[in-house]
Write an enzyme that holds these catalytic residues in place. Structure first.
Site, PDB file in Angstrom:
ATOM      1  N   GLY A  88      -3.910   7.236   2.598  1.00 44.69           N
ATOM      2  CA  GLY A  88      -4.607   7.069   4.039  1.00 44.69           C
ATOM      3  C   GLY A  88      -3.579   6.662   5.004  1.00 44.69           C
ATOM      4  O   GLY A  88      -2.525   6.207   4.494  1.00 44.69           O
ATOM      5  N   GLY A  90      -1.971   4.034   6.381  1.00 50.69           N
ATOM      6  CA  GLY A  90      -2.118   2.679   6.615  1.00 50.69           C
ATOM      7  C   GLY A  90      -1.462   1.946   7.769  1.00 50.69           C
ATOM      8  O   GLY A  90      -1.726   0.969   8.205  1.00 50.69           O
ATOM      9  N   ASP A 118       2.009  -4.275   6.719  1.00 58.43           N
ATOM     10  CA  ASP A 118       1.786  -4.797   8.033  1.00 58.43           C
ATOM     11  C   ASP A 118       1.315  -3.844   9.083  1.00 58.43           C
ATOM     12  O   ASP A 118       1.059  -4.084  10.206  1.00 58.43           O
ATOM     13  CB  ASP A 118       2.820  -6.012   8.572  1.00 58.43           C
ATOM     14  CG  ASP A 118       4.043  -5.001   8.573  1.00 58.43           C
ATOM     15  OD1 ASP A 118       4.243  -3.648   8.501  1.00 58.43           O
ATOM     16  OD2 ASP A 118       5.251  -5.734   8.811  1.00 58.43           O
ATOM     17  N   ASP A 247       0.835  13.443  -0.844  1.00 58.95           N
ATOM     18  CA  ASP A 247       0.581  13.118   0.389  1.00 58.95           C
ATOM     19  C   ASP A 247       1.430  13.556   1.619  1.00 58.95           C
ATOM     20  O   ASP A 247       1.264  13.219   2.784  1.00 58.95           O
ATOM     21  CB  ASP A 247       0.026  11.902   0.472  1.00 58.95           C
ATOM     22  CG  ASP A 247       1.128  10.780   0.130  1.00 58.95           C
ATOM     23  OD1 ASP A 247       1.692  10.947  -1.019  1.00 58.95           O
ATOM     24  OD2 ASP A 247       1.480   9.983   1.036  1.00 58.95           O
ATOM     25  N   ASP A 257       6.791  13.485   7.341  1.00 55.70           N
ATOM     26  CA  ASP A 257       7.276  12.162   7.113  1.00 55.70           C
ATOM     27  C   ASP A 257       8.675  12.110   6.535  1.00 55.70           C
ATOM     28  O   ASP A 257       9.037  12.233   5.244  1.00 55.70           O
ATOM     29  CB  ASP A 257       6.146  12.113   5.817  1.00 55.70           C
ATOM     30  CG  ASP A 257       5.062  11.451   6.176  1.00 55.70           C
ATOM     31  OD1 ASP A 257       4.817  11.223   7.403  1.00 55.70           O
ATOM     32  OD2 ASP A 257       3.920  11.604   5.330  1.00 55.70           O
TER      33      ASP A 257
END
Length: 468
Positions: A88, A90, A118, A247, A257
């Site tokens: 997912g 993050g 973070d 993903d 990505d």
């Protein structure tokens, strides 16, 4: 927020199980570092407003329009071959849809999918995605686009302390192979079907309507074809994605990505740039096979939609997946015809033999993959290439046509690093110079010679990092 655009909520409304309602973290001192004005205009956005304080807060996801439903998307995935059932967004957030496309953030803070991270991003990796995705767009390769990079005014710790940033990304959608893996893992057959129908409606208008028994098989075949075409284009451009996890493979057929990505210089199928790809799983030469492997995982997720009988479903999936190799081979031959100026001048067998011999020579000589074809069009192939070049000339190539498909400028790795290092220190001039060069990659222009040159000998072995 009267000047803010209206954001669609289709994903959030139709697939609430596939995301978590969330809000971007507020950056201490948001600053617009770079704005893709042509893309903003294409999306119908007001460029001057985007540059205002209110516009910057909108781009950072802090002030969203009334009615918007930002969500962190859920997906699963195979990462370096190992399955993770819950990945997912993050550190990302889907703000909504605009002009039929997703508006999405990276580095906007922790979400419930953060897995201990973070949720933030450093300016360097976000600008890398901006540069490389815009280069891919200029090269005609399907890709997500970068609308903006926002400095957050907060330093974060990665390899070193670095200024933080948020990337604003535009995509046909953010549906991934991993999205379907997640839906299948829930065991909810209705969710899987709704997700597939959502993807069909957004990306595959030629697929038969609901009620047709082959609707979802035709959908899968469409994804296979688009991915075969996409990977062929990567290979023809010398692009190495670096982290082809499931993903990170879109259903739309766009590149997504841009983490440890880079363009290959010296031709070598074993080329790896990613610092974490120690085994070379995602090396340049492995990309077609990995794409087919990822598509097999998509087929597994979609099996219940292909046929109620599992054996028949597997047979149908296997046949559809088998189309990848032929489609990829055809796209590759067609691409090399263009690169070599051989459109319609020789049969496929002759072109294939010529290309295979050329790649062997390029590897043996360590030749630059990008500049070779521009040099060839100007009659510059000699030495080890002399005999090969004679065979090529005998096929009567169109050298003028070659320059329309072989780039003169790509985001060469040493120039990317130079631009990112300067930007990290607050100097954006090298970044804008690089963006200007790669925006028109096929036209040689005065004063830009350095953007076509290979890395200097002292640049050394190049390694990239994903930035998480």
């Amino acid at each position: 927020m009267s000047d803010a655009p209206v954001l669609g909520t289709r994903f959030a409304d139709e697939l609430p199980e596939m995301g978590v309602s969330w809000q971007a973290a507020e950056p201490p001192k948001p600053e617009l570092l770079v704005l893709n004005e042509p893309l903003a205009v294409e999306l119908g956005l007001d460029v001057e407003w985007l540059r205002s304080a209110a516009g910057i807060r909108f781009l950072a996801g802090v002030d969203v329009p009334d009615g918007a439903k930002p969500v962190a998307q859920a997906y699963a995935g195979h990462q370096f071959g190992g399955y993770s059932p819950r990945l997912g967004d993050g550190r990302a957030l889907l703000l909504g849809e605009i002009g039929g496309r997703d508006l999405h953030l990276k580095g906007s803070g922790r979400t419930p999918f953060a897995r201990g991270g973070d949720g933030l991003a450093a300016v360097g990796p976000m600008l890398r995605e901006y540069v490389v995705s815009e280069a891919m767009h200029a090269l005609g390769i399907p890709t997500t686009r970068s609308l903006a990079v926002i400095g957050t005014g907060k330093s974060i710790l990665r390899e070193n302390l670095a200024p933080g940033a948020v990337l604003v990304r535009v995509a046909a959608s953010h549906l991934r192979v991993g999205s379907f893996q997640y839906a299948r893992a829930t065991g909810d057959a209705d969710l899987l079907r709704r997700l597939a129908d959502h993807a069909v409606d957004r990306h595959y208008p030629d697929v038969p309507p609901p009620g047709d028994g082959d609707r979802h098989l035709r959908f899968f075949e469409g994804v296979v074809e688009r991915q075969a075409d996409l990977i062929a284009r990567w290979m023809l451009a010398g692009f190495v994605h670096g982290v082809m996890n499931t993903d990170n493979m879109t259903i739309s057929g766009e590149t997504i990505d841009y983490g440890p990505c880079a363009f290959m210089e010296a031709f070598d199928p074993a080329t790896v740039f990613s610092s974490i790809d120690e085994g070379g799983r995602y090396a340049y030469g492995n990309q077609p096979a990995i794409a087919q492997w990822n598509l097999a995982r998509l087929a597994e997720a979609l099996l219940p939609l292909f046929d109620d009988d599992q054996e028949r479903a597997i047979e149908k999936a296997t046949t559809a997946l088998g189309g990848f190799r032929g489609r990829y081979a055809a796209a590759t031959v067609a691409g090399f015809r263009g690169k070599l100026g051989l459109i319609g001048t020789a049969d496929d067998a002759a072109v294939t033999a010529l290309v295979e011999d050329l790649l062997g020579l390029l590897r043996a000589e360590g030749s630059d993959f990008t500049s070779f074809f521009r040099t060839l069009s100007r009659g510059g192939a000699d030495g080890a290439f002399a005999d090969w070049a004679k065979r090529w000339r005998d096929l009567d190539p169109d050298t003028a046509a070659m320059d329309r498909v072989n780039p003169f400028y790509i985001p060469r790795n040493h120039l990317v690093e130079e631009a990112l290092a300067a930007a990290t220190e607050g100097d954006l001039a090298p970044l804008h110079a690089l963006l200007d060069a790669i925006a028109d990659p096929f036209t040689e222009r005065p004063g830009l010679a350095r953007f076509a040159e290979q890395a200097p000998p002292d640049f050394g072995t190049y390694r990239t990092f994903c930035g998480t």
